[in-house]
Design a protein around this motif. Structure first.
Motif, PDB file in Angstrom:
ATOM      1  N   VAL A  51       0.846  -1.193   0.000  1.00 64.48           N
ATOM      2  CA  VAL A  51       0.000   0.000   0.000  1.00 64.48           C
ATOM      3  C   VAL A  51       0.879   1.239   0.000  1.00 64.48           C
ATOM      4  O   VAL A  51       1.836   1.332   0.773  1.00 64.48           O
ATOM      5  N   ASP A  52       0.591   2.178  -0.866  1.00 66.21           N
ATOM      6  CA  ASP A  52       1.330   3.440  -0.913  1.00 66.21           C
ATOM      7  C   ASP A  52       0.891   4.287   0.279  1.00 66.21           C
ATOM      8  O   ASP A  52      -0.251   4.741   0.342  1.00 66.21           O
ATOM      9  N   ALA A  53       1.783   4.468   1.242  1.00 68.72           N
ATOM     10  CA  ALA A  53       1.454   5.224   2.451  1.00 68.72           C
ATOM     11  C   ALA A  53       2.516   6.279   2.696  1.00 68.72           C
ATOM     12  O   ALA A  53       3.702   6.056   2.409  1.00 68.72           O
ATOM     13  N   GLU A  54       2.111   7.417   3.213  1.00 67.66           N
ATOM     14  CA  GLU A  54       3.071   8.477   3.500  1.00 67.66           C
ATOM     15  C   GLU A  54       2.691   9.240   4.761  1.00 67.66           C
ATOM     16  O   GLU A  54       1.517   9.330   5.125  1.00 67.66           O
ATOM     17  N   LEU A  55       3.715   9.746   5.431  1.00 64.40           N
ATOM     18  CA  LEU A  55       3.500  10.574   6.611  1.00 64.40           C
ATOM     19  C   LEU A  55       3.060  11.956   6.183  1.00 64.40           C
ATOM     20  O   LEU A  55       3.613  12.539   5.247  1.00 64.40           O
ATOM     21  N   VAL A  56       2.080  12.496   6.874  1.00 67.18           N
ATOM     22  CA  VAL A  56       1.566  13.831   6.565  1.00 67.18           C
ATOM     23  C   VAL A  56       1.516  14.631   7.856  1.00 67.18           C
ATOM     24  O   VAL A  56       0.777  14.274   8.784  1.00 67.18           O
ATOM     25  N   TRP A  57       2.305  15.693   7.946  1.00 68.91           N
ATOM     26  CA  TRP A  57       2.274  16.578   9.103  1.00 68.91           C
ATOM     27  C   TRP A  57       0.947  17.321   9.116  1.00 68.91           C
ATOM     28  O   TRP A  57       0.494  17.851   8.090  1.00 68.91           O
ATOM     29  N   HIS A  58       0.311  17.369  10.260  1.00 77.51           N
ATOM     30  CA  HIS A  58      -1.060  17.884  10.335  1.00 77.51           C
ATOM     31  C   HIS A  58      -1.191  19.311   9.826  1.00 77.51           C
ATOM     32  O   HIS A  58      -2.247  19.691   9.295  1.00 77.51           O
ATOM     33  N   ASP A  99       0.261  20.579   7.310  1.00 73.43           N
ATOM     34  CA  ASP A  99       0.414  20.650   5.856  1.00 73.43           C
ATOM     35  C   ASP A  99      -0.850  20.295   5.097  1.00 73.43           C
ATOM     36  O   ASP A  99      -0.939  20.517   3.888  1.00 73.43           O
ATOM     37  N   GLY A 100      -1.829  19.751   5.766  1.00 66.79           N
ATOM     38  CA  GLY A 100      -3.054  19.351   5.088  1.00 66.79           C
ATOM     39  C   GLY A 100      -2.880  18.049   4.321  1.00 66.79           C
ATOM     40  O   GLY A 100      -1.765  17.562   4.132  1.00 66.79           O
ATOM     41  N   LEU A 101      -3.984  17.480   3.890  1.00 69.56           N
ATOM     42  CA  LEU A 101      -3.948  16.204   3.189  1.00 69.56           C
ATOM     43  C   LEU A 101      -3.568  16.388   1.723  1.00 69.56           C
ATOM     44  O   LEU A 101      -4.015  17.333   1.072  1.00 69.56           O
ATOM     45  N   PRO A 102      -2.750  15.493   1.180  1.00 69.72           N
ATOM     46  CA  PRO A 102      -2.416  15.543  -0.255  1.00 69.72           C
ATOM     47  C   PRO A 102      -3.676  15.374  -1.098  1.00 69.72           C
ATOM     48  O   PRO A 102      -4.637  14.707  -0.687  1.00 69.72           O
ATOM     49  N   ALA A 103      -3.640  15.957  -2.291  1.00 74.70           N
ATOM     50  CA  ALA A 103      -4.811  15.912  -3.166  1.00 74.70           C
ATOM     51  C   ALA A 103      -5.190  14.487  -3.539  1.00 74.70           C
ATOM     52  O   ALA A 103      -6.363  14.187  -3.755  1.00 74.70           O
ATOM     53  N   GLU A 104      -4.203  13.589  -3.609  1.00 74.29           N
ATOM     54  CA  GLU A 104      -4.468  12.216  -4.050  1.00 74.29           C
ATOM     55  C   GLU A 104      -4.829  11.274  -2.901  1.00 74.29           C
ATOM     56  O   GLU A 104      -4.882  10.054  -3.086  1.00 74.29           O
ATOM     57  N   THR A 105      -5.074  11.807  -1.708  1.00 74.72           N
ATOM     58  CA  THR A 105      -5.375  10.960  -0.548  1.00 74.72           C
ATOM     59  C   THR A 105      -6.612  10.101  -0.788  1.00 74.72           C
ATOM     60  O   THR A 105      -7.675  10.604  -1.122  1.00 74.72           O
ATOM     61  N   PRO A 137      -7.104  21.798  12.162  1.00 76.21           N
ATOM     62  CA  PRO A 137      -7.809  22.032  10.889  1.00 76.21           C
ATOM     63  C   PRO A 137      -7.815  20.834   9.945  1.00 76.21           C
ATOM     64  O   PRO A 137      -8.772  20.644   9.189  1.00 76.21           O
ATOM     65  N   ILE A 138      -6.786  19.985  10.004  1.00 69.84           N
ATOM     66  CA  ILE A 138      -6.743  18.848   9.082  1.00 69.84           C
ATOM     67  C   ILE A 138      -7.905  17.882   9.326  1.00 69.84           C
ATOM     68  O   ILE A 138      -8.327  17.158   8.422  1.00 69.84           O
ATOM     69  N   MET A 139      -8.457  17.897  10.538  1.00 74.05           N
ATOM     70  CA  MET A 139      -9.558  16.986  10.816  1.00 74.05           C
ATOM     71  C   MET A 139     -10.831  17.377  10.076  1.00 74.05           C
ATOM     72  O   MET A 139     -11.685  16.535   9.814  1.00 74.05           O
ATOM     73  N   ASP A 140     -10.954  18.643   9.694  1.00 76.91           N
ATOM     74  CA  ASP A 140     -12.071  19.042   8.838  1.00 76.91           C
ATOM     75  C   ASP A 140     -11.957  18.333   7.490  1.00 76.91           C
ATOM     76  O   ASP A 140     -12.956  17.878   6.920  1.00 76.91           O
ATOM     77  N   GLU A 141     -10.715  18.243   6.992  1.00 79.28           N
ATOM     78  CA  GLU A 141     -10.485  17.543   5.733  1.00 79.28           C
ATOM     79  C   GLU A 141     -10.771  16.049   5.870  1.00 79.28           C
ATOM     80  O   GLU A 141     -11.330  15.425   4.965  1.00 79.28           O
ATOM     81  N   VAL A 142     -10.383  15.488   7.011  1.00 83.56           N
ATOM     82  CA  VAL A 142     -10.630  14.065   7.243  1.00 83.56           C
ATOM     83  C   VAL A 142     -12.135  13.789   7.273  1.00 83.56           C
ATOM     84  O   VAL A 142     -12.611  12.818   6.666  1.00 83.56           O
ATOM     85  N   ARG A 143     -12.876  14.645   7.947  1.00 84.28           N
ATOM     86  CA  ARG A 143     -14.333  14.447   8.006  1.00 84.28           C
ATOM     87  C   ARG A 143     -14.957  14.555   6.610  1.00 84.28           C
ATOM     88  O   ARG A 143     -15.882  13.807   6.272  1.00 84.28           O
TER      89      ARG A 143
END
Length: 226
Positions: A26-33, A35-41, A66-72
Protein backbone atom coordinates in the motif's frame (compact mmCIF):
# COMPACT_ATOMS: atom_id res chain seq x y z
CA UNK A 1 -4.11 4.73 -3.66
CA UNK A 2 -2.22 6.87 -1.17
CA UNK A 3 -2.93 6.42 2.52
CA UNK A 4 -2.10 9.50 4.58
CA UNK A 5 -0.82 8.69 8.06
CA UNK A 6 -1.31 11.93 9.95
CA UNK A 7 1.40 13.11 12.33
CA UNK A 8 0.50 15.32 15.27
CA UNK A 9 2.90 16.55 17.89
CA UNK A 10 3.28 13.50 20.12
CA UNK A 11 2.33 10.82 17.55
CA UNK A 12 4.68 7.86 17.95
CA UNK A 13 3.15 4.99 15.99
CA UNK A 14 3.01 6.84 12.68
CA UNK A 15 6.20 5.39 11.16
CA UNK A 16 5.26 1.89 12.33
CA UNK A 17 1.98 2.21 10.46
CA UNK A 18 3.61 3.47 7.28
CA UNK A 19 6.09 0.60 7.33
CA UNK A 20 3.35 -1.98 7.90
CA UNK A 21 1.21 -0.61 5.05
CA UNK A 22 4.18 -0.29 2.71
CA UNK A 23 5.18 -3.90 3.38
CA UNK A 24 1.68 -4.88 2.26
CA UNK A 25 2.09 -3.01 -1.01
CA UNK A 26 0.00 0.00 0.00
CA UNK A 27 1.33 3.44 -0.91
CA UNK A 28 1.45 5.22 2.45
CA UNK A 29 3.07 8.48 3.50
CA UNK A 30 3.50 10.57 6.61
CA UNK A 31 1.57 13.83 6.57
CA UNK A 32 2.27 16.58 9.10
CA UNK A 33 -1.06 17.88 10.33
CA UNK A 34 -0.25 21.51 9.51
CA UNK A 35 0.41 20.65 5.86
CA UNK A 36 -3.05 19.35 5.09
CA UNK A 37 -3.95 16.20 3.19
CA UNK A 38 -2.42 15.54 -0.26
CA UNK A 39 -4.81 15.91 -3.17
CA UNK A 40 -4.47 12.22 -4.05
CA UNK A 41 -5.37 10.96 -0.55
CA UNK A 42 -7.57 7.89 -0.78
CA UNK A 43 -7.24 6.64 2.79
CA UNK A 44 -6.39 8.07 6.22
CA UNK A 45 -4.86 6.63 9.38
CA UNK A 46 -4.99 8.47 12.68
CA UNK A 47 -2.09 6.69 14.42
CA UNK A 48 -1.31 5.93 18.03
CA UNK A 49 0.77 8.02 20.40
CA UNK A 50 0.15 10.90 22.73
CA UNK A 51 -0.93 13.82 20.56
CA UNK A 52 -0.30 17.09 22.38
CA UNK A 53 0.70 15.12 25.47
CA UNK A 54 -2.93 14.08 26.04
CA UNK A 55 -3.59 17.50 27.58
CA UNK A 56 -7.26 18.24 28.37
CA UNK A 57 -8.31 14.73 27.28
CA UNK A 58 -6.60 12.18 25.10
CA UNK A 59 -7.20 13.19 21.49
CA UNK A 60 -9.11 16.37 22.33
CA UNK A 61 -6.60 18.86 20.96
CA UNK A 62 -5.71 16.90 17.82
CA UNK A 63 -9.42 16.55 17.05
CA UNK A 64 -9.59 20.32 16.72
CA UNK A 65 -6.70 20.57 14.27
CA UNK A 66 -7.81 22.03 10.89
CA UNK A 67 -6.74 18.85 9.08
CA UNK A 68 -9.56 16.99 10.82
CA UNK A 69 -12.07 19.04 8.84
CA UNK A 70 -10.49 17.54 5.73
CA UNK A 71 -10.63 14.06 7.24
CA UNK A 72 -14.33 14.45 8.01
CA UNK A 73 -14.98 15.62 4.43
CA UNK A 74 -13.19 12.56 3.04
CA UNK A 75 -15.11 10.31 5.41
CA UNK A 76 -18.36 11.73 4.06
CA UNK A 77 -17.11 10.76 0.58
CA UNK A 78 -16.65 7.15 1.78
CA UNK A 79 -12.88 7.35 1.96
CA UNK A 80 -11.56 4.71 4.42
CA UNK A 81 -10.47 6.21 7.75
CA UNK A 82 -8.97 4.20 10.61
CA UNK A 83 -8.11 5.49 14.07
CA UNK A 84 -5.76 3.37 16.19
CA UNK A 85 -5.29 3.92 19.95
CA UNK A 86 -4.71 7.67 20.25
CA UNK A 87 -6.19 7.86 16.77
CA UNK A 88 -9.31 6.16 18.13
CA UNK A 89 -9.52 8.81 20.83
CA UNK A 90 -9.14 11.50 18.16
CA UNK A 91 -11.79 9.81 16.03
CA UNK A 92 -14.33 9.82 18.85
CA UNK A 93 -13.47 13.40 19.82
CA UNK A 94 -14.03 14.35 16.16
CA UNK A 95 -17.44 12.65 16.07
CA UNK A 96 -16.26 10.29 13.34
CA UNK A 97 -17.47 7.49 15.59
CA UNK A 98 -19.69 7.45 18.68
CA UNK A 99 -18.67 7.10 22.30
CA UNK A 100 -15.49 8.14 24.07
CA UNK A 101 -12.32 6.59 25.43
CA UNK A 102 -11.44 7.50 28.99
CA UNK A 103 -9.16 6.49 31.86
CA UNK A 104 -8.62 2.77 32.32
CA UNK A 105 -10.53 1.22 35.18
CA UNK A 106 -7.16 0.36 36.74
CA UNK A 107 -6.10 4.03 36.51
CA UNK A 108 -2.80 2.71 35.13
CA UNK A 109 -1.14 2.66 31.74
CA UNK A 110 -1.46 -0.87 30.38
CA UNK A 111 0.87 -2.44 27.82
CA UNK A 112 0.17 -6.10 27.11
CA UNK A 113 -1.19 -8.55 24.56
CA UNK A 114 -4.92 -9.20 24.60
CA UNK A 115 -7.32 -11.50 22.80
CA UNK A 116 -10.05 -10.04 20.61
CA UNK A 117 -13.16 -11.69 19.21
CA UNK A 118 -14.28 -10.58 15.76
CA UNK A 119 -17.88 -9.42 16.13
CA UNK A 120 -18.65 -8.38 12.56
CA UNK A 121 -16.67 -9.91 9.70
CA UNK A 122 -18.49 -7.91 7.04
CA UNK A 123 -16.57 -4.62 7.17
CA UNK A 124 -13.48 -3.44 5.26
CA UNK A 125 -11.47 -3.89 8.47
CA UNK A 126 -12.60 -7.42 9.33
CA UNK A 127 -13.34 -9.20 6.05
CA UNK A 128 -10.07 -11.08 6.30
CA UNK A 129 -11.39 -12.79 9.45
CA UNK A 130 -14.28 -15.07 10.31
CA UNK A 131 -17.04 -13.92 12.62
CA UNK A 132 -16.19 -15.18 16.09
CA UNK A 133 -12.52 -15.67 15.22
CA UNK A 134 -10.09 -14.91 18.04
CA UNK A 135 -6.97 -12.84 17.32
CA UNK A 136 -4.23 -11.50 19.55
CA UNK A 137 -3.21 -7.82 19.43
CA UNK A 138 -1.13 -5.62 21.73
CA UNK A 139 -2.57 -2.69 23.65
CA UNK A 140 -0.67 0.29 25.07
CA UNK A 141 -2.90 2.93 26.61
CA UNK A 142 -3.87 4.76 29.76
CA UNK A 143 -7.24 5.98 28.46
CA UNK A 144 -8.64 3.02 26.59
CA UNK A 145 -11.92 2.42 28.39
CA UNK A 146 -14.77 2.75 25.91
CA UNK A 147 -17.77 4.57 27.33
CA UNK A 148 -21.11 5.32 25.73
CA UNK A 149 -24.73 5.71 26.80
CA UNK A 150 -26.50 2.37 27.23
CA UNK A 151 -29.16 3.22 24.67
CA UNK A 152 -26.56 4.26 22.11
CA UNK A 153 -24.57 1.08 22.71
CA UNK A 154 -27.69 -1.01 22.14
CA UNK A 155 -28.11 0.74 18.79
CA UNK A 156 -24.51 -0.01 17.82
CA UNK A 157 -24.96 -3.65 18.72
CA UNK A 158 -28.24 -3.92 16.81
CA UNK A 159 -26.60 -2.32 13.76
CA UNK A 160 -23.52 -4.62 13.94
CA UNK A 161 -21.16 -1.71 14.43
CA UNK A 162 -18.99 -3.44 17.04
CA UNK A 163 -15.77 -4.65 15.38
CA UNK A 164 -14.01 -6.44 18.25
CA UNK A 165 -14.56 -7.33 21.89
CA UNK A 166 -11.92 -8.25 24.45
CA UNK A 167 -12.10 -11.96 25.23
CA UNK A 168 -10.02 -14.96 26.32
CA UNK A 169 -8.20 -17.36 24.01
CA UNK A 170 -11.38 -19.36 23.50
CA UNK A 171 -13.50 -16.34 22.61
CA UNK A 172 -15.28 -16.01 25.94
CA UNK A 173 -16.18 -12.41 26.73
CA UNK A 174 -16.10 -11.84 30.49
CA UNK A 175 -15.22 -9.14 32.99
CA UNK A 176 -11.90 -10.88 33.63
CA UNK A 177 -10.93 -10.58 29.97
CA UNK A 178 -11.62 -6.83 29.88
CA UNK A 179 -8.24 -5.07 30.29
CA UNK A 180 -9.52 -1.52 30.77
CA UNK A 181 -13.16 -1.62 31.83
CA UNK A 182 -14.62 -0.88 28.39
CA UNK A 183 -18.40 -1.11 28.34
CA UNK A 184 -19.45 -4.55 27.07
CA UNK A 185 -15.76 -5.31 26.40
CA UNK A 186 -15.83 -3.16 23.25
CA UNK A 187 -12.41 -2.77 21.60
CA UNK A 188 -13.42 -1.17 18.30
CA UNK A 189 -16.44 0.33 16.54
CA UNK A 190 -17.39 1.75 13.17
CA UNK A 191 -18.89 5.08 12.25
CA UNK A 192 -22.32 5.43 10.66
CA UNK A 193 -20.77 3.76 7.62
CA UNK A 194 -18.26 0.97 8.06
CA UNK A 195 -15.48 2.58 6.00
CA UNK A 196 -14.73 4.62 9.15
CA UNK A 197 -13.56 2.76 12.25
CA UNK A 198 -11.62 3.21 15.47
CA UNK A 199 -9.97 0.66 17.74
CA UNK A 200 -7.70 0.71 20.77
CA UNK A 201 -5.49 -2.36 20.05
CA UNK A 202 -2.61 -1.96 17.59
CA UNK A 203 -2.95 -4.00 14.36
CA UNK A 204 0.22 -2.48 12.88
CA UNK A 205 2.31 -4.07 15.63
CA UNK A 206 1.23 -7.57 14.64
CA UNK A 207 1.18 -7.24 10.86
CA UNK A 208 4.49 -8.78 9.76
CA UNK A 209 6.13 -12.16 10.39
CA UNK A 210 9.19 -10.33 11.68
CA UNK A 211 7.02 -8.94 14.48
CA UNK A 212 6.08 -12.43 15.62
CA UNK A 213 2.48 -12.38 14.37
CA UNK A 214 0.36 -11.31 11.42
CA UNK A 215 -2.96 -11.27 13.28
CA UNK A 216 -3.37 -7.55 12.65
CA UNK A 217 -2.71 -7.68 8.93
CA UNK A 218 -6.38 -8.24 8.18
CA UNK A 219 -7.32 -4.86 9.61
CA UNK A 220 -4.85 -3.01 7.39
CA UNK A 221 -6.13 -4.98 4.41
CA UNK A 222 -9.06 -2.59 4.60
CA UNK A 223 -6.85 -0.10 2.76
CA UNK A 224 -5.30 -2.58 0.33
CA UNK A 225 -8.71 -3.72 -0.89
CA UNK A 226 -10.42 -0.33 -1.01
Amino acid sequence: MTVAVIQFGGSNCDRDTVQALTAMGVDAELVWHEDGLPAETSGVVLPGGFSYGDYLRAGAMAARSPIMDEVRELAEEETPVLGICNGAQIGCESALTPGAFTTNESARFQCEHVYLRVENADTPWTRAYEEGEVVEFPIAHGEGRFEIEDERLEELEEDDRILFRYCDGDGNVTADTNPNGSKHNVAGVTGEDDHVAVMMPHPERVSLPELGSTDGRGVLTGFAES
